[in-house]
Write a protein that holds these residues in place. Structure first.
Motif, mmCIF file in Angstrom:
data_model
loop_
_atom_site.group_PDB
_atom_site.id
_atom_site.type_symbol
_atom_site.label_atom_id
_atom_site.label_comp_id
_atom_site.label_asym_id
_atom_site.label_seq_id
_atom_site.Cartn_x
_atom_site.Cartn_y
_atom_site.Cartn_z
ATOM 1 N N LEU A 36 -6.577 1.949 -8.951
ATOM 2 C CA LEU A 36 -6.339 1.564 -7.565
ATOM 3 C C LEU A 36 -7.250 2.333 -6.608
ATOM 4 O O LEU A 36 -7.801 1.753 -5.668
ATOM 5 C CB LEU A 36 -4.872 1.820 -7.197
ATOM 6 N N ALA A 52 -3.702 1.082 5.662
ATOM 7 C CA ALA A 52 -2.924 0.999 4.424
ATOM 8 C C ALA A 52 -2.283 -0.369 4.234
ATOM 9 O O ALA A 52 -2.241 -0.900 3.117
ATOM 10 C CB ALA A 52 -1.866 2.092 4.410
ATOM 11 N N ARG A 53 -1.775 -0.963 5.293
ATOM 12 C CA ARG A 53 -1.109 -2.270 5.160
ATOM 13 C C ARG A 53 -2.090 -3.369 4.759
ATOM 14 O O ARG A 53 -1.796 -4.186 3.884
ATOM 15 C CB ARG A 53 -0.389 -2.632 6.459
ATOM 16 N N THR A 56 -3.182 -2.828 1.190
ATOM 17 C CA THR A 56 -2.111 -3.253 0.280
ATOM 18 C C THR A 56 -2.116 -4.761 0.126
ATOM 19 O O THR A 56 -2.035 -5.295 -0.995
ATOM 20 C CB THR A 56 -0.744 -2.783 0.802
ATOM 21 N N ILE A 60 -2.871 -6.949 -3.310
ATOM 22 C CA ILE A 60 -1.892 -7.906 -3.834
ATOM 23 C C ILE A 60 -2.486 -9.306 -3.917
ATOM 24 O O ILE A 60 -2.397 -9.981 -4.956
ATOM 25 C CB ILE A 60 -0.631 -7.905 -2.949
ATOM 26 N N VAL A 67 1.603 -3.534 -6.045
ATOM 27 C CA VAL A 67 1.624 -2.280 -5.303
ATOM 28 C C VAL A 67 2.461 -2.431 -4.044
ATOM 29 O O VAL A 67 2.774 -3.548 -3.613
ATOM 30 C CB VAL A 67 0.196 -1.847 -4.909
ATOM 31 N N ASN A 68 2.816 -1.299 -3.447
ATOM 32 C CA ASN A 68 3.479 -1.309 -2.152
ATOM 33 C C ASN A 68 2.737 -0.409 -1.185
ATOM 34 O O ASN A 68 1.903 0.415 -1.590
ATOM 35 C CB ASN A 68 4.947 -0.882 -2.273
ATOM 36 N N VAL A 69 3.014 -0.550 0.086
ATOM 37 C CA VAL A 69 2.246 0.153 1.105
ATOM 38 C C VAL A 69 2.438 1.667 1.026
ATOM 39 O O VAL A 69 1.518 2.431 1.325
ATOM 40 C CB VAL A 69 2.609 -0.386 2.515
ATOM 41 N N ARG A 71 2.721 3.532 -1.623
ATOM 42 C CA ARG A 71 1.825 4.059 -2.657
ATOM 43 C C ARG A 71 0.374 4.059 -2.186
ATOM 44 O O ARG A 71 -0.364 5.026 -2.380
ATOM 45 C CB ARG A 71 1.958 3.226 -3.922
ATOM 46 N N ILE A 72 -0.048 2.971 -1.566
ATOM 47 C CA ILE A 72 -1.432 2.860 -1.115
ATOM 48 C C ILE A 72 -1.724 3.852 -0.008
ATOM 49 O O ILE A 72 -2.800 4.464 0.038
ATOM 50 C CB ILE A 72 -1.752 1.424 -0.675
ATOM 51 N N ARG A 73 -0.766 4.056 0.883
ATOM 52 C CA ARG A 73 -0.967 5.051 1.936
ATOM 53 C C ARG A 73 -1.143 6.445 1.335
ATOM 54 O O ARG A 73 -1.997 7.220 1.776
ATOM 55 C CB ARG A 73 0.225 5.031 2.905
ATOM 56 N N THR A 83 -5.757 6.158 7.684
ATOM 57 C CA THR A 83 -5.376 4.805 8.091
ATOM 58 C C THR A 83 -5.544 4.563 9.590
ATOM 59 O O THR A 83 -5.550 3.428 10.029
ATOM 60 C CB THR A 83 -3.917 4.523 7.724
#
Length: 267
Positions: A36, A52-53, A56, A60, A67-69, A71-73, A83
């Motif tokens: 990732l 981040a949003r 994400t 996806i 993934v979710n936001v 985790r990515i943040r 971000t």
């Protein structure tokens, strides 16, 4: 003497690196997170305005990652992809450390050693990653010194600065507002040499544009092509690339000269 017979100490001297750099272990990270992070690293060069949003959603919808936001943040923060700002910010100024004004808005860059700048970026490896710092001369685009580290401690930035100053001295030194560059260890050296300190305005992606362009070149022309297995391989590959970049890679903005050709022509 064959290249394979060159001692480790001599190899480090030729690359201008601390010998300890060869013994760094890559920062441990899971295979999933590393995949990732590598995707984020590549996409950030194309869309540095994605927070981040959006990153994400891109993972996806385009990459079909689950993934979710949150985790990515977290991963973007680990990589230094802030971000809020439109540029990588590998850290913020530590409490109590002085932030200096940006001195270069509207200033024409007309000669070597007028302005140097530095930044840190993420370099991927098999099973981990390291950070790369480099110092560049704005006028010639010449990379004066660089180093890698597995952590964002200030020491590797300070040693890179000390090696650069052994070669010359700029009038102005520009950085971001990261803790490494606002540290007394770093700014104190600049003050001792009588160098004016400039720092990027918060949220301004173009204040350190020459380093941002350097990172694109390094990653597209070297890192993504060679897929380093470990730290020694990364150091050797980056050493080879920076030698090419300085001495062989022509720049349209330099009238098709190399950075070395321009930088070595001192006023």
């Amino acid at each position: 003497m064959a290249s394979g017979d060159i001692s480790l100490q001599r190899q480090c001297e030729l690359l201008g690196l601390a010998r300890a750099s060869y013994y760094y272990e890559p920062m441990p990270v899971s295979a999933t997170n590393l995949r990732l992070m590598n995707l984020l690293d590549e996409q950030y060069l194309e869309t540095p305005f994605y927070g981040a949003r959006k990153m994400t959603a891109w993972l996806i919808e385009v990459k079909k990652e689950n993934v979710n936001v949150k985790r990515i943040r977290r991963l973007m923060r680990l990589m230094g992809l802030e971000t809020i700002y439109q540029k990588p910010r590998l850290s913020l100024a530590a409490a109590g450390q002085q932030v200096y004004p940006y001195l270069l808005r509207g200033v024409p860059i007309t000669q070597n050693d007028q302005v140097w700048s530095t930044d840190i970026t993420y370099i991927r490896l098999h099973g981990g990653f390291v950070y790369l710092v480099a110092i560049i001369d704005w006028y010639s685009r010449y990379v004066i010194s660089w180093e890698v580290s597995t952590t964002l401690e200030t020491d590797f930035c300070v040693s890179t600065l000390e090696r650069a100053l052994a070669r010359g001295k700029p009038q102005i030194f520009n950085t971001d507002q990261g803790a490494q560059f606002t540290s007394y260890a770093f700014t104190g050296i600049l003050k001792e040499h009588g160098i004016a300190i400039s720092m990027d305005g918060r949220g301004r992606a173009l204040d350190n544009i020459f380093v941002e362009r350097l990172w694109r070149s390094v990653k597209y022309e070297e890192v993504y092509l060679h897929d380093y297995a470990d730290v020694p391989q990364a150091i050797k590959g980056l050493g080879r690339y920076f030698k090419f970049y300085n001495h062989e890679r022509i720049h349209q903005s330099l009238d098709y000269k190399t950075p070395a050709a321009v930088y070595q022509t001192k006023a």
